[in-house]
Design a protein around this motif. Sequence first.
Motif, PDB file in Angstrom:
ATOM      1  N   THR A 152       0.828  -1.201   0.000  1.00  0.00           N
ATOM      2  CA  THR A 152       0.000   0.000   0.000  1.00  0.00           C
ATOM      3  C   THR A 152       0.863   1.251   0.000  1.00  0.00           C
ATOM      4  O   THR A 152       0.597   2.202  -0.737  1.00  0.00           O
ATOM      5  CB  THR A 152      -0.933   0.006   1.222  1.00  0.00           C
ATOM      6  OG1 THR A 152      -1.703  -1.188   1.213  1.00  0.00           O
ATOM      7  CG2 THR A 152      -1.846   1.200   1.215  1.00  0.00           C
ATOM      8  N   SER A 158      -2.350   6.535   1.905  1.00  0.00           N
ATOM      9  CA  SER A 158      -1.952   5.152   2.193  1.00  0.00           C
ATOM     10  C   SER A 158      -2.831   4.538   3.269  1.00  0.00           C
ATOM     11  O   SER A 158      -3.264   3.382   3.155  1.00  0.00           O
ATOM     12  CB  SER A 158      -0.498   5.092   2.654  1.00  0.00           C
ATOM     13  OG  SER A 158       0.355   5.542   1.661  1.00  0.00           O
ATOM     14  N   LEU A 205      -5.339   1.430   2.749  1.00  0.00           N
ATOM     15  CA  LEU A 205      -5.148   0.267   3.619  1.00  0.00           C
ATOM     16  C   LEU A 205      -6.434  -0.092   4.352  1.00  0.00           C
ATOM     17  O   LEU A 205      -6.809  -1.264   4.431  1.00  0.00           O
ATOM     18  CB  LEU A 205      -4.021   0.549   4.617  1.00  0.00           C
ATOM     19  CG  LEU A 205      -3.682  -0.573   5.586  1.00  0.00           C
ATOM     20  CD1 LEU A 205      -3.148  -1.783   4.823  1.00  0.00           C
ATOM     21  CD2 LEU A 205      -2.668  -0.105   6.596  1.00  0.00           C
TER      22      LEU A 205
END
Length: 124
Positions: free
Chosen positions: A48, A81, A85
């Motif tokens: 990620t 990110s 995630l």
Amino acid sequence: NKQDQEDQDGEGQNNSGHDNGGDDDDSDNKEMNTIPTTPSIGMIISLTTLGALDEISYFPALIMGKIFSPMELCIGALLASVIILCVIVFFLGQCKPLVDFLDSIPLYGIVGMFAVVLTIGLFF
């Protein structure tokens, strides 16, 4: 005669023991070269983060154009990110039919659709 046979048996055991050692090395190499079917949390986090860094080619232009400060870009990449995630772990993990459908789409189909959409976007 019995002594010779015992010596031969002993030598055979040594040779077979040595051969099994080579087989163990081969099995160890095969285990190390296999890709796990279920990714670990660390693998998901690292992929990620690396996926969010693909925009790094845009960062210098955004900084030089004074659109964002370097700190804002770093915070934005980190937040992106974390959001990606969370979507992967909490949403896609719970929607097995959706994951199965996405897995059934071949990679060339995805790349082809991106190419078509981006090409059409050039003209409009």
